[in-house]
Structures are given as structure tokens and as C-alpha cells.
Design a protein around this motif. Structure first.
Motif, mmCIF file in Angstrom:
data_model
loop_
_atom_site.group_PDB
_atom_site.id
_atom_site.type_symbol
_atom_site.label_atom_id
_atom_site.label_comp_id
_atom_site.label_asym_id
_atom_site.label_seq_id
_atom_site.Cartn_x
_atom_site.Cartn_y
_atom_site.Cartn_z
ATOM 1 N N TRP A 36 35.461 34.729 49.016
ATOM 2 C CA TRP A 36 35.342 35.607 47.596
ATOM 3 C C TRP A 36 34.075 34.684 47.414
ATOM 4 O O TRP A 36 33.715 33.771 48.100
ATOM 5 C CB TRP A 36 37.149 34.607 46.399
ATOM 6 N N ARG A 38 31.180 34.606 44.050
ATOM 7 C CA ARG A 38 30.988 34.837 42.658
ATOM 8 C C ARG A 38 29.328 35.138 42.261
ATOM 9 O O ARG A 38 28.434 34.344 43.020
ATOM 10 C CB ARG A 38 31.530 33.406 41.743
ATOM 11 N N TYR A 93 33.549 37.686 39.922
ATOM 12 C CA TYR A 93 34.081 37.397 41.523
ATOM 13 C C TYR A 93 34.689 38.710 42.054
ATOM 14 O O TYR A 93 35.137 39.556 42.305
ATOM 15 C CB TYR A 93 36.087 36.217 41.022
#
Length: 115
Positions: A36, A38, A93
């Protein structure tokens, strides 16, 4: 080519929790890294967490001890459990996939943490 679809974002109060999910489909290579990133308002995109197929992980210092990345290889899915959320965790995200020298990202899911 792969497709990444995130889900699980939303609005939460500071101190709360959210769990993000991302399903990867398409031309998936077995030996890949997922994770991930962001992007906060007015800021550049940044790494949040990575996880290898074998389960090795790394995290941004700002989320260590609060966020946990995991994956289900059978489902080609990566998760991000976010606890003790802070207003500075607010942002979009993006799911991340890397294999054979190429990186891909999803469309993003918005997380808003209110104080």
C-alpha cells in the motif's frame, strides 16, 4: 497486465480502525510484492507497507506498530489493518503490486480520520 481494486476506505474518528482490502487480477506472476501507498492532500505519494509472497514485510516509520499488512496468496488479495488512526493518516490509499520489474497501482480508496 494486472488490475487492482481496493475497498474498505471511509470516515473514522481518531483512535479508530479500518481494514483495507485489494484484489489483484489479470496476468499475475507468482513471485510478486504487494502493498500500500498513500497520498495525503497536498503531498506526494508515499510508501506505507510492503509484503512479499513469502510474508516479509516493511513499513513506513510513521505507521509501525499501528498498521499491519497481510496477504492471501490463494485469493490474490492484500490487506491493510489500520489501528490507532490519526488525522495525519488521512489520504487516498493505493494498492501496489510489483513483479518482473513493473509496478502497478489501483485507483485508490479514500481514508479520512477526523480529530
Amino acid at each position: 497486465q494486472v488490475q487492482l481494486v481496493e475497498s474498505g476506505g471511509g470516515l473514522v474518528q481518531a483512535g479508530g480502525s479500518l481494514r483495507l482490502s485489494c484484489v489483484v487480477s489479470g496476468d499475475i506472476f507468482s513471485y510478486n510484492t504487494m502493498g500500500w501507498d498513500r497520498q495525503a492532500p497536498g503531498s506526494q505519494r508515499e510508501l506505507v507497507a510492503r509484503i512479499t509472497r513469502g510474508g516479509g514485510t516493511n513499513y513506513a516509520d510513521s505507521v509501525k506498530g499501528r498498521f499491519t499488512v497481510s496477504r492471501d496468496n490463494a485469493k490474490n488479495t492484500v490487506y491493510l489493518q489500520m489501528n490507532s488512526l490519526k488525522p495525519e493518516d488521512t489520504g487516498v490509499y493505493y494498492c501496489y503490486y510489483f513483479a518482473r520489474g513493473f509496478s502497478s497501482w489501483g485507483q485508490g480508496t479514500r481514508v479520512t480520520v477526523s480529530s
